[in-house]
Structure formats: structure tokens, C-alpha cells
Design a protein around this motif. Sequence first.
Motif, PDB file in Angstrom:
ATOM      1  N   ARG A 211       0.829  -1.208   0.000  1.00  0.00           N
ATOM      2  CA  ARG A 211       0.000   0.000   0.000  1.00  0.00           C
ATOM      3  C   ARG A 211       0.864   1.258   0.000  1.00  0.00           C
ATOM      4  NH1 ARG A 211      -4.140   0.584   4.850  1.00  0.00           N
ATOM      5  NH2 ARG A 211      -4.757  -1.443   3.992  1.00  0.00           N
TER       6      ARG A 211
ATOM      7  N   SER B 235       1.025   4.128  -2.965  1.00  0.00           N
ATOM      8  CA  SER B 235       0.696   5.541  -2.709  1.00  0.00           C
ATOM      9  C   SER B 235       1.687   6.496  -3.361  1.00  0.00           C
ATOM     10  CB  SER B 235       0.643   5.804  -1.196  1.00  0.00           C
ATOM     11  OG  SER B 235       1.935   5.675  -0.616  1.00  0.00           O
TER      12      SER B 235
ATOM     13  N   THR C 237      -6.675   6.631  -5.889  1.00  0.00           N
ATOM     14  CA  THR C 237      -5.987   5.663  -5.030  1.00  0.00           C
ATOM     15  C   THR C 237      -5.941   4.281  -5.671  1.00  0.00           C
ATOM     16  OG1 THR C 237      -6.756   6.881  -3.081  1.00  0.00           O
ATOM     17  CG2 THR C 237      -5.901   4.680  -2.716  1.00  0.00           C
TER      18      THR C 237
END
Length: 337
Positions: A226, A230, A278
Motif C-alpha cells: 500500500r 501511494s 488511489t
Amino acid sequence: MSKNENIVAQEQLERVKAFSEKVAKIKDELKKDVVGQKEIIDNVIIAIVAGGNVLLEGVPGVGKTRLVRSLGRVLSLPFSRIQFTPDLMPSDVTGSNIVEKDENGKLNTSFRKGPIFANLVLADEINRATPKTQSAMLEVMQEHKVTVGNDVHKIAEPFFVLATENPIEQDGTYPLPEAQMDRFVFKLIVNFPSDDELADIVKMTQVTLDETATAVVSGDEILEMRKLASGVNVADEVLMYAIRLVSGTHPELEKSCPSTKKYVKYGASPRAGQALITCAKAKALMEGRYNVSYDDIDELAYPVLRHRIKINFTAVNDKLGVDDVIAMIIKETKKVR
């Protein structure tokens, strides 16, 4: 390019490669238990890397629950299942304060955690619970914490809710409130399998009904993936395209698309823009790229927007579904790109 820049670029390539290898391992394990549904699996993995919740909709028996259970095994995370029924209460989900006697006979209050306290939660047939119980999921899905009385209890990271539901038209279901729908990054439609896939499913279940996938990724690795996602680059032009796409779903705005003004009753919330960017970062990384493309935005617009916009009677009268309207909005937004 300087020597230091070369080193940084090489390290970045290695991280992207490691990311892709982990995703490939997850897919390989899921294939042991789930037949077909490639797009569904890809989007579920994207949502998990992005840290979002997923709503899976489909008729009974198409493998929604099996997919989530297998995912729990593959990700090596504390897993819990909540079977939503009309008589389920909010405290059955979140937990509650109980009064106990200690060894001295003194009464003490302690909090007994509910099944929501896990890293991966399967909310099975979520639309069979009453709105009162469904509302118990609002805080935990958005803020990853539970408030009981005056106390706040945090959920360990990573945390995901993967919910399944049968189509709203079926008996014994309660439509999910808009506020809760907005907390799902994706709504994925699980279609009935093809004849060949159905044959494979029947053969698989003749051997065993249990999942056989094994753990290949830990919770810490998910958090690392993650963090890497990002940092994926998003060009200003691509970002603004995503913003115009979301704004274009609002019929009350002057700049909205013609199809929106004709067919949409309510537009998507700002969470749609957040989800688009995202999740597009995670998708790009899964495909070995360190930058988001226009195609990433277009492909993810369907699962991101289909539960966030409401079409009107004109669309229904013209025999158009939500995805048909989204396709029109994408086409019209591209013209002014």
C-alpha cells in the motif's frame, strides 16, 4: 541521468517487480478455489492494496463467499465472518460492554469484542440485515474504529470489509443506505459463470468443498504494498480528468455531461474521486507501471461510480442501466480532455 538517479530508478524497478510477484502469488492461490472471475479477482486485489472495502453483488451460488474466504487464507490475516440476518443486532457486530464479578465479588464493566475486530471481515449477505444493524458498520468501515458508550476501540491494520449481497429485487432484503454504499471503494458485479466455468466448478466441488489456497502474503507485506502504491505518479492532466469525470456525474452543475443532465438523479460524492486515484495507482503498479494512465481511470470508473450515482426514471424508461450511463459520461468527458 546521474549515478544516484540510476540507483534510485533501479531500486524502484526492483520494488515494482517484487510487488508484481506478490500479486501473481495471490492470484495463483485464489485460482485453486475460484474458477474464472478474473476481473473480479483483479479488482478485489486492487481495493485491498488501496485499503478500501468492496461490495460484491450477485445471485446466490456464484462464488462470492468462497472468494472472500479463500482471500482470508491467502493473505494470512485474522479473518471473521458475519452472517447478516434480519434479527442481527448492532452489538452482535461491534461487541458490547458486559458486567462481570471479580474474585472479590466486585462488579466491573469490560468490553467484549465482536466479530468486526479482525483484519479481514466477510459481511455475508449484508443487505439481509435491518438498516439499524447496517448502520453499525458505518464508523468502522470509514475510520477503522468502534465507539461503544464513551470508549473508542481501534481496529488493527490492515482492515478490510468485503461484503456480499444478493440483488435488491430479491425478497427479504433491505437496500443499503447511501452513506454506507459510499464507504465501499468498489461495487463489483459477480456474473453467472459460462458453461465451461460451471463444469470446472462442479468438478472442483466433487473433490472437496473446502478451500485449498495457502497463505502467501502477510499483513505487514500488504501495508508495504500500500505504501509503495501511494507513491505512484499521477500527472496533473490525468488527475484533472478523474476530477472532471466525478464532477460530470452531478446534473445540478453547469459543466456536467449532457447524459448526466438527462439520465442522472444524484451524482457521486468526493469519495469517488479519492477512490479513483488511489485505486488507479494500485492498478498501475499491478501492471508494472509507476504512473497512472487515462485507461486506468476509465476502467475503474465503473466499479467506483456504479453504486455512487442514481439514475432517474428517464434512464429506466430508455432501458439503460447504471453502467450504460457511466459509459456515456466517460465518452463525453473524453471529448473535452
